[in-house]
Write a protein that holds these residues in place. Structure first.
Motif, short mmCIF file in Angstrom:
data_model
loop_
_atom_site.label_atom_id
_atom_site.label_comp_id
_atom_site.label_asym_id
_atom_site.label_seq_id
_atom_site.Cartn_x
_atom_site.Cartn_y
_atom_site.Cartn_z
N PHE A 21 0.83 -1.21 0.00
CA PHE A 21 0.00 0.00 0.00
C PHE A 21 0.86 1.26 0.00
N ALA A 22 2.09 1.16 -0.50
CA ALA A 22 3.03 2.27 -0.46
C ALA A 22 2.43 3.53 -1.08
N GLY A 23 2.51 4.62 -0.33
CA GLY A 23 2.05 5.90 -0.83
C GLY A 23 0.56 6.14 -0.69
N GLU A 24 -0.19 5.15 -0.20
CA GLU A 24 -1.64 5.32 -0.07
C GLU A 24 -1.98 5.98 1.27
N LYS A 25 -3.15 6.65 1.29
CA LYS A 25 -3.56 7.42 2.46
C LYS A 25 -4.99 7.04 2.85
N VAL A 26 -5.23 6.94 4.14
CA VAL A 26 -6.57 6.67 4.66
C VAL A 26 -6.92 7.78 5.65
N THR A 27 -8.10 8.35 5.48
CA THR A 27 -8.57 9.39 6.39
C THR A 27 -9.73 8.85 7.23
N THR A 73 -13.76 11.86 3.97
CA THR A 73 -13.14 10.82 4.81
C THR A 73 -13.39 9.46 4.18
N ASP A 74 -12.47 8.55 4.43
CA ASP A 74 -12.62 7.17 3.94
C ASP A 74 -13.41 6.32 4.92
N ILE A 75 -13.23 6.62 6.21
CA ILE A 75 -13.90 5.88 7.27
C ILE A 75 -14.55 6.88 8.23
N ALA A 76 -15.82 6.67 8.52
CA ALA A 76 -16.51 7.47 9.53
C ALA A 76 -16.70 6.62 10.78
N MET A 77 -16.22 7.10 11.91
CA MET A 77 -16.43 6.41 13.19
C MET A 77 -17.74 6.91 13.78
N ASN A 238 -17.71 3.84 2.23
CA ASN A 238 -18.49 3.95 1.00
C ASN A 238 -18.30 2.67 0.18
N GLY A 239 -19.35 1.86 0.11
CA GLY A 239 -19.26 0.60 -0.64
C GLY A 239 -18.48 -0.45 0.12
N GLU A 240 -17.82 -1.32 -0.63
CA GLU A 240 -17.00 -2.35 0.00
C GLU A 240 -15.60 -1.80 0.18
N PRO A 241 -15.03 -1.93 1.38
CA PRO A 241 -13.68 -1.40 1.59
C PRO A 241 -12.66 -2.10 0.71
N ALA A 242 -11.65 -1.36 0.29
CA ALA A 242 -10.61 -1.92 -0.58
C ALA A 242 -9.26 -1.37 -0.14
N GLY A 243 -8.19 -2.00 -0.64
CA GLY A 243 -6.84 -1.52 -0.38
C GLY A 243 -6.53 -1.44 1.11
N THR A 245 -7.76 0.46 3.37
CA THR A 245 -8.98 0.58 4.18
C THR A 245 -9.49 -0.80 4.54
N LYS A 246 -9.55 -1.68 3.55
CA LYS A 246 -9.99 -3.06 3.80
C LYS A 246 -9.05 -3.76 4.77
N ALA A 247 -7.75 -3.58 4.56
CA ALA A 247 -6.78 -4.24 5.44
C ALA A 247 -6.91 -3.75 6.87
N LEU A 248 -7.17 -2.46 7.05
CA LEU A 248 -7.34 -1.91 8.40
C LEU A 248 -8.60 -2.45 9.07
N VAL A 249 -9.69 -2.52 8.30
CA VAL A 249 -10.94 -3.07 8.84
C VAL A 249 -10.74 -4.52 9.27
N GLU A 250 -10.10 -5.29 8.42
CA GLU A 250 -9.85 -6.70 8.74
C GLU A 250 -8.98 -6.82 9.99
N PHE A 251 -8.03 -5.91 10.14
CA PHE A 251 -7.17 -5.93 11.33
C PHE A 251 -7.98 -5.66 12.59
N ILE A 252 -8.86 -4.65 12.54
CA ILE A 252 -9.67 -4.31 13.72
C ILE A 252 -10.57 -5.48 14.12
N LEU A 253 -11.06 -6.22 13.15
CA LEU A 253 -11.96 -7.35 13.43
C LEU A 253 -11.21 -8.63 13.78
N SER A 254 -9.90 -8.62 13.60
CA SER A 254 -9.08 -9.80 13.90
C SER A 254 -8.92 -9.97 15.40
N PRO A 255 -8.45 -11.14 15.86
CA PRO A 255 -8.22 -11.32 17.29
C PRO A 255 -7.30 -10.25 17.89
#
Length: 269
Positions: A21-27, A73-77, A238-243, A245-255
């Motif tokens: 994910f080099a150079g990518e940004k998540v807000t 924003t990419d993710i709204a809490m 917005n929609g299905e998370p990708a890149g 954003t998806k990796a971060l969501v999966e991490f939060i839901l992981s053990p």
């Protein structure tokens, strides 16, 4: 030589993983209740993906959802679910707001440790926040005026309190409004006459948690629905998370991510 080859292959694999994910940004913007979970999760995630830039800020659930609908924003809490009018506005803008529950919480009434009141009924809490009960002696406490502290209206915690305790009534104008969960905690810790409410993860030894109708807010009471002011904590994308954003969501839901939820004082999935 074989071990050296394996080491080179492993290094290449790790290099590819870290630069995926080099150079990518998540807000990420929104709920100050969810903020401690997200900050800890992002810190751990970025150790695994140091090439990703992630910006996290609070501001309240409503502001986070607004940012998602505005495309800023990419993710709204959010410590509340989206309202029908927000869902309708998202549809008008062509945004598919996808809800992902990441934890659970109990909204807990809190008082200063010097306050002897340990239990209040839901009706008493409503009366206090309507401005009808104004002295602690009316609810078994000291003869002292009640200083009512509340979250501001952009807060999902405020809306949870309004829905589950106020039952349609409004918090009276004399309440002191705070813009964040941390500010609520600090205000109560410094004022022996104060009462407020906060997410379970914020409650510490600087304040005293009050039972509601004899039930303490906890992981057990929230999950069993015996505690009246339990709620889910979620994020919206917005929609299905990708890149990343998806990796971060999966991490939060992981053990590992759910362990962070527990460590920050909230309730894991």
């Amino acid at each position: 030589m074989r071990f050296k080859s394996l080491a080179i292959v492993a290094a290449l694999v790790l290099g590819l993983a870290s630069s995926a994910f080099a150079g990518e940004k998540v807000t990420i913007k929104g709920s100050t209740t969810v903020l401690p979970i997200m900050q800890r999760a992002v810190e751990a995630f970025m150790k695994k993906h140091p090439d990703v830039t992630i910006e996290v800020s609070g501001g309240g659930s409503s502001n986070g959802i607004k940012a998602l609908l505005d495309g800023t924003t990419d993710i709204a809490m959010a410590s509340r679910q989206m309202k029908d009018k927000e869902v309708a506005l998202a549809s008008e803008k062509g945004i598919k707001a996808t809800e992902i529950v990441i934890a659970f919480d109990a909204v807990v009434p809190i008082v200063n440790p010097a306050n002897p009141v340990a239990n209040l009924t839901a009706d008493q809490l409503k009366g206090i926040y309507e401005g009808k009960i104004t002295n602690w002696k009316e609810v078994g406490g000291n003869d002292a005026p009640i200083v009512v502290i509340s979250r501001d209206t952009s807060s999902g915690t405020y809306e949870t309190w309004e829905g589950k305790i106020m039952k349609g009534a409004r918090v009276f104008p004399g309440a002191l409004l705070q813009a964040s969960s941390g500010a609520v905690l600090q205000a109560v810790s410094k004022n022996p006459k104060a009462i407020a409410y906060d997410g379970l993860g914020y409650v510490n030894d600087s304040v005293h948690a009050v039972k509601v109708d004899g039930v303490a807010g906890s992981a057990e009471s929230a999950k069993s629905n015996t505690y009246k002011i339990a709620r889910s904590l979620q994020i919206y994308v917005n929609g299905e998370p990708a890149g990343p954003t998806k990796a971060l969501v999966e991490f939060i839901l992981s053990p590992e991510g759910q362990k962070i939820v527990e460590e920050t004082g909230f309730i894991k999935m």
